[in-house]
Design an enzyme around this catalytic site. Structure first.
Site, PDB file in Angstrom:
ATOM      1  CB  THR A 173      -0.921   0.005   1.246  1.00  0.00           C
ATOM      2  OG1 THR A 173      -1.666  -1.210   1.252  1.00  0.00           O
ATOM      3  CG2 THR A 173      -1.857   1.177   1.243  1.00  0.00           C
ATOM      4  CD  GLU A 215       6.367  13.750   9.901  1.00  0.00           C
ATOM      5  OE1 GLU A 215       7.225  14.604  10.136  1.00  0.00           O
ATOM      6  OE2 GLU A 215       5.448  13.476  10.698  1.00  0.00           O
ATOM      7  CB  VAL A 265       3.740   8.806  14.497  1.00  0.00           C
ATOM      8  CG1 VAL A 265       2.650   9.118  15.522  1.00  0.00           C
ATOM      9  CG2 VAL A 265       4.812   7.937  15.124  1.00  0.00           C
ATOM     10  N   GLY A 277      -7.315  -0.135   2.659  1.00  0.00           N
ATOM     11  CA  GLY A 277      -5.851  -0.055   2.818  1.00  0.00           C
ATOM     12  C   GLY A 277      -5.422   0.589   4.119  1.00  0.00           C
ATOM     13  CE  LYS A 295       0.750   4.181  13.607  1.00  0.00           C
ATOM     14  NZ  LYS A 295      -0.632   4.036  13.122  1.00  0.00           N
TER      15      LYS A 295
HETATM   16  N1  HSE Z   1      -2.738   0.333  10.375  1.00  0.00           N
HETATM   17  C1  HSE Z   1      -2.301   1.666  10.652  1.00  0.00           C
HETATM   18  C2  HSE Z   1      -3.498   2.460  11.134  1.00  0.00           C
HETATM   19  C3  HSE Z   1      -1.705   2.252   9.411  1.00  0.00           C
HETATM   20  O1  HSE Z   1      -4.622   2.023  10.908  1.00  0.00           O
HETATM   21  O2  HSE Z   1      -3.315   3.505  11.756  1.00  0.00           O
HETATM   22  C4  HSE Z   1      -1.048   3.589   9.585  1.00  0.00           C
HETATM   23  O3  HSE Z   1       0.046   3.536  10.443  1.00  0.00           O
END
Ligand code: HSE
Length: 318
Positions: free
Chosen positions: A11, A124, A127, A182, A200
């Site tokens: 993705t 970057e 997060v 995605g 994160k």
């Molecule tokens: N799977 C993560 C989310 C993707 O849904 O936040 C982005 O880091």
């Protein structure tokens, strides 16, 4: 011309290729040179993709080409991505990554290798998807001591909770929609069980409190047990349930957690819906600031990656 290679054509990797391919003049104006994706590394076949001719399964093809200066790592995980990132940094290539799992687990080692080899390791996209939070914390907020962090750091779970409540659909159907868009990780347990959020949170906390915070030590609870009934009862009492990540230092001790939390209308995160993320920072001089935007998805996340690429390319002479 700046040549780069994208490692991992999922993705985010394909989004990076798309942004670079579709915006050549815009990016050239920013960097004063053309950005050229010279290789894409992936073990899968993409015979019908317009980039098919530059896709290789052999990392050596890329490492042996001294014209490649920037590696974009969008493979994810801590296996081959760790080995390839290390190899790239040791061979004095800049690395731009969206791999939050890798940065949360091996960040200090990789930053150290990057420093010793005088190259960048930029993250970057790790997060907040497209939200420019890392650069803001590293640069724009430098005059401040960050006192606490509170945020919605996972788009998939925020999307699932919203879809369940608004459309009265099941957890499983909401997850399927998040995957189709995605948003979710390859293994969505990382989203649902809170591990993506806590990684994160650890990345942001390490930056804010200037020391390595190990995400494995932060109490973490996901949304797997939240039912539509829970969401409706919360709403009747004027609140919403959100997956909230928080951290602050109390003396030498980190107080942090990720857990489903009841928040009411006056809370700054109450209106963060859909796949959006938001991060509230309490700082000693500016006060409270909030960063908001798409927290997952192909182009938002790729936008953050390309921002890092442009930053590096600007400092390199064509
Ligand atoms: N799977 C993560 C989310 C993707 O849904 O936040 C982005 O880091």
């Amino acid at each position: 011309m700046m040549n780069l290679a994208i490692f991992g054509f999922g993705t985010v990797g394909s989004g990076v290729w798309e942004i670079i391919t579709n915006n050549p003049e815009h990016l050239k104006n920013k960097t004063a040179q053309s950005l050229n994706v010279k290789y894409i590394l992936d073990i899968r076949e993409f015979p019908d993709h317009p980039a098919a001719s530059i896709i290789t399964k052999k990392a050596d093809d890329i490492f042996n080409d001294t014209d490649v200066n920037i590696i974009v790592e969008t493979i994810g995980g801590t296996g081959i991505a760790y080995e390839l990132s290390k190899r790239a940094l040791l061979s004095k290539r800049h690395v731009v990554t969206s791999n939050k799992e890798l940065v949360a687990a091996h960040g200090p080692e990789l930053f150290d290798i990057a420093n010793r080899n005088k190259v960048c390791y930029l993250y970057e996209a790790c997060v907040g998807g497209g939200i420019p939070i890392i650069k803001s914390m590293k640069e724009s907020l430098e005059a401040n001591k960050i006192e606490s962090i509170e945020g919605i750091l996972n788009g998939t779970t925020n999307y699932i909770l919203g879809q369940m409540f608004s459309n009265k659909i099941s957890f499983a159907d909401a997850l399927k929609a998040a995957q189709k868009n995605g948003y979710a990780e390859a293994n969505p347990a990382a989203d649902i069980e809170g591990y993506d959020s806590v990684r994160k949170l650890a990345i942001l906390s390490s930056l804010a409190f200037n020391k390595f915070i190990d995400y494995r030590k932060i109490p973490t609870e996901g949304i797997q047990n939240i039912t539509l009934d829970n969401l409706e009862k919360a709403f009747e009492s004027g609140a919403k349930i959100k997956l909230i990540a928080t951290s602050k230092m109390q003396g030498d001790k980190l107080i942090a957690s990720v857990r489903p939390t009841l928040i009411n209308e006056s809370h700054p995160l109450y209106n963060v819906e859909d796949v959006n993320n938001a991060i509230v920072l309490n700082c000693n001089n500016v006060g409270q600031v909030m960063f908001y935007g798409p927290g997952a998805g192909k182009l938002p996340t790729a936008s953050a990656v390309v921002g890092d690429i442009v930053d590096i390319a600007k400092t390199m002479i064509a």
